[in-house]
Structures are given as structure tokens and as C-alpha cells.
Design an enzyme around this catalytic site. Structure first.
Site: not given
Ligand SMILES: Cc1cc2nc3c(=O)[nH]c(=O)nc-3n(C[C@H](O)[C@H](O)[C@H](O)COP(=O)(O)O)c2cc1C
Length: 395
Positions: A186, A189, A191
Site C-alpha cells: 500500500h 492515499h 499512508y
Molecule cells: C470503506 C473503504 C475502505 C477502503 N480501504 C482501503 C484500504 O484499506 N486500502 C486501500 O488501498 N484502499 C482503500 N480504499 C480505497 C478503495 O480501494 C478504492 O480505491 C476506492 O473505494 C475507489 O474505488 P470505488 O469508487 O470503486 O469505491 C477504501 C475505500 C473504501 C470505500
């Protein structure tokens, strides 16, 4: 080395795809998502049920962010992969996915400064590339469900960076011990890894800061360490150069993304084999769907960035962020992505792949249960299509 992995394969969201040694039956990937259901860091039966529900034969799933060591957490009840108890507990979850024919990678996560003393051993300061805290524009989810202010971090010393790289290596080894098919780093975002990559955060004057090359050093040391430990074809990397989540801004996202891509390409050439993939989160404003996240950029600008990185990267390219069925189909058809990862739609549609295939209606997700601890509500209780709905959909 041959041209990009996608060239010889059909450009269809529902067509099989060969990702290194893994034969995927389609291109709809479960995006990594923190769900806060691993009580005290131990993944239990609820996680096995959740991931199993979202598994299709030959489908590719990426786990929620998983703590690499005891300083890695910034959310309540995130699973870890650094103790034997955690590794053993993951085995049942991985087995449940494998039993249905899924391919499952573990996302290795350290939040760095995006934490609070309450999540740190002995209530100490979180660690980062910097001593500057995440600004008060952002709020951290506290163990009691309230929102707090991020704690001021302390900057890792060089010797501690070496130790941190080793934590990633051990976590990768543990993930394989737990039965995972591979790991995703990861690096996105805002981190820990992103806190080294972005010049808006990383102001270090040692060999981990300054030039873009130096800012990539932490990531690349980790990539090398995990690749040596578990094999290059079991490692994916996630980055989000153009996303300012948690103040992770860079003065030149295009260049930063290219710098990472070039270094990954060089490593792949040196090893004579490719990583599993590069996973990039779209900067599209609506993408992440969190009101506070994402930079308001034009669609054209975003497409240009993603295409540039995609073209430059020699290997499997996964896109994520705000994709619908149609946008995913288009991205794959246009060659902008080999695979598309879906987050929120997969939360509320455990059978998302089938719904996409038959163009069935989608269930809406309930945001307020994203990060609660209930093992069922908002987690495993989203419905599957019934027989009648399947028949009514356009085949
Ligand atoms: C509830 C939630 C938790 C997430 N947790 C992570 C995570 O642990 N690691 C990560 O790389 N991205 C995380 N994301 C980002 C998602 O992997 C994804 O990139 C993001 O939701 C955009 O995609 P979508 O529009 O299909 O939801 C999270 C997103 C959501 C909604």
C-alpha cells in the site's frame, strides 16, 4: 522483455486475463477495503464469510489494508499479519477464498502519521517521514466511533527505516505462510510509503528525501526486500501520485508517478521477470467518494496522467476509483487498464461480477456501516440476486 502484458490479451472486462502465473477468469477485481471487523487485529469467521461471498472462480481479490507491525494501525480493529495468531487466523479466510477458486493477495499497510497515540504501543507518537502532523482538515476515526485529531508524529531515523523495511519483508513472508497468493504494497492515499513519496510531506535532508529519486528510495527498498523474500511474481504495488488524501500532495504528480514506474520497470528488467501488477488510484473527484478526498481535476487531465503511467509501465496495470460497469468496460476496451478494481460497489453487491455480466441492477451501499464492527450488518448481509432477478436481467 516483451511489450506490455495487455497487448496479446482480449480487451474485455469479462474475458480471462493471464497475470503472470495467475489465470484470472475476468478483470473485475475486489479493491482493498478497510472494514474494521477484525476484532483486536485477528481476522475471524466474519471475514471468511465476507471474502468468500465476493469470490468467483478465477476472480482476483485484494484484502483490506493489513498491519505489518504494531505501529501500523490508524483505524480500529484492522487485521494484522505480524503475529502467529494473526497468521493462523488468516488461514481460514484464505482457505474460504481458495475453496471457491479465487486468487487472493494481502495488502500490506502501515499508516505512518495517519494515526493517533491511542493506536500506538504505549500511547507513543506515530512514525512517519516527517514530524508534521496530518492537518486538522482531516479527522481520524477513534476506537469509540468518534472522530479525533491526528497525533503529531516523529520522523523515523535512518536505522529505523531499515527496520521498517524488514517489517514489510516479514509481513510478506507471513502472508505467504497464511496461504495468500501474493501481497500488495500500500503505497497510496497518504499512508507511510506515500509520506515518503510526496514532496508536500517529505522534507527530509537524508537519502530518503529531496530529489524524486530519494523520495522513491523507501518504496523501492521495500519492493526489493519483499521481492527477494517471496518472489517478484507475487508482489503488486499500489500508488496514487495525484491524490491528496491526508495532505499527500506532490508538486509534480506526473513526474512522481513516472519515477516510480521507471524504477519498477528497471527492477523487472534486472530480475528478468515482472511484478504481479501496478495498481493506481484515479484522482477523479467522485472517485473515492469520500467528500473530503480527491483533488478536483478535469477528467482530461486525469486521463492524461493515468494513460502516461499506463503506457510507461511494463506489466499488468490495475485502475481503481469511481468505475461503473460501463466505465470499467471502456477502460479495458480502450487499453487504459488490464484490470479494474471496484470498491464501494463490491461492498453492497457481493455478486458484483454476475450483476455486471448480466447487467442487473445494483444495490446501494450504506456508508455509515463501512467502518463499524458488526460482523453481519452492512458487512455480510447485502443480498445476492435471486433467480427471478437473474431471469429478468438482460442477458
Ligand atoms: C470503506 C473503504 C475502505 C477502503 N480501504 C482501503 C484500504 O484499506 N486500502 C486501500 O488501498 N484502499 C482503500 N480504499 C480505497 C478503495 O480501494 C478504492 O480505491 C476506492 O473505494 C475507489 O474505488 P470505488 O469508487 O470503486 O469505491 C477504501 C475505500 C473504501 C470505500
Amino acid at each position: 522483455m516483451a511489450a506490455a502484458a495487455s497487448s496479446a490479451q482480449p480487451r474485455d472486462l469479462f474475458a480471462p486475463y493471464k497475470m503472470g502465473n495467475f489465470n484470472l477468469s475476468h478483470r473485475v477485481v475486489l479493491a482493498p477495503m478497510t472494514r474494521c471487523r477484525a476484532i483486536d487485529g485477528i481476522p475471524g469467521p466474519a471475514l471468511a464469510e465476507y471474502y468468500s461471498q465476493r469470490t468467483t472462480p478465477g476472480g482476483f481479490l485484494i484484502s483490506e489494508g493489513t498491519m505489518i507491525c504494531d505501529t501500523a494501525a490508524g483505524f480500529p480493529h484492522v487485521p494484522g499479519i505480524y503475529t502467529d495468531d494473526q497468521v493462523n487466523a488468516w488461514k481460514s479466510v484464505v482457505d474460504a477464498v481458495h475453496a471457491k477458486g479465487g486468487i487472493f493477495f494481502c495488502q500490506l499497510w502501515h499508516v505512518g502519521r495517519a494515526s493517533h497515540a491511542v493506536y500506538q504501543p504505549g500511547g507513543s507518537a506515530p512514525v512517519s517521514s516527517t514530524e508534521v502532523p496530518v492537518s486538522e482538515r482531516w479527522r481520524i476515526l477513534m476506537p469509540d466511533g468518534s472522530y479525533g485529531v491526528y497525533t503529531k508524529p516523529r520522523a523515523l531515523r535512518e536505522s529505523e527505516i531499515t527496520e521498517m523495511v524488514n517489517h514489510y519483508r516479514l509481513a510478506a513472508v507471513n502472508a505467504i505462510r497464511a496461504g495468500f497468493d501474493g501481497i500488495e504494497l500500500h503505497g497510496a492515499h497518504g499512508y507511510l510509503i506515500d509520506q515518503f513519496l510526496k514532496d508536500g510531506i517529505n522534507k527530509r535532508s537524508d537519502r530518503y528525501g529531496g530529489s524524486v529519486g530519494n523520495r522513491c528510495s523507501f518504496l523501492m527498498e521495500i519492493v526489493r526486500a519483499v521481492v527477494m523474500a517471496i518472489g517478484v511474481d507475487r508482489v503488486g504495488v499500489r500508488i496514487s501520485p495525484a491524490i491528496d488524501h491526508l495532505d499527500a500532495m506532490d508538486s509534480n504528480p506526473l513526474n512522481l508517478g513516472l519515477a516510480v514506474v521507471e524504477r519498477l520497470n528497471t527492477l523487472q528488467l534486472e530480475l528478468g521477470s515482472r511484478l504481479s501488477y501496478l495498481h493506481v488510484t484515479q484522482p477523479r473527484y467522485t472517485a473515492y467518494g469520500q467528500t473530503e478526498s480527491g483533488r478536483l481535476g478535469s477528467e482530461d487531465e486525469e486521463a492524461r496522467l493515468i494513460r502516461t503511467w499506463r503506457k510507461a509501465y511494463q506489466g499488468t496495470f490495475i485502475c481503481s476509483g469511481g468505475f461503473t460497469r460501463d466505465l470499467g468496460m471502456k477502460a479495458v476496451a480502450d487499453g487504459d487498464a488490464d484490470l479494474v478494481s471496484y470498491g464501494r460497489l463490491f461492498i453492497s453487491n457481493p455478486d458484483l461480477v454476475l450483476r455486471f455480466k448480466i447487467n442487473a441492477p445494483l444495490k446501494k451501499y450504506i456508508r455509515k456501516t463501512f467502518y463499524t464492527q458488526d460482523p453481519v450488518v452492512g458487512y455480510t448481509d447485502y443480498p445476492f440476486l435471486d433467480q427471478k432477478q437473474k431471469l429478468m436481467s438482460n442477458l
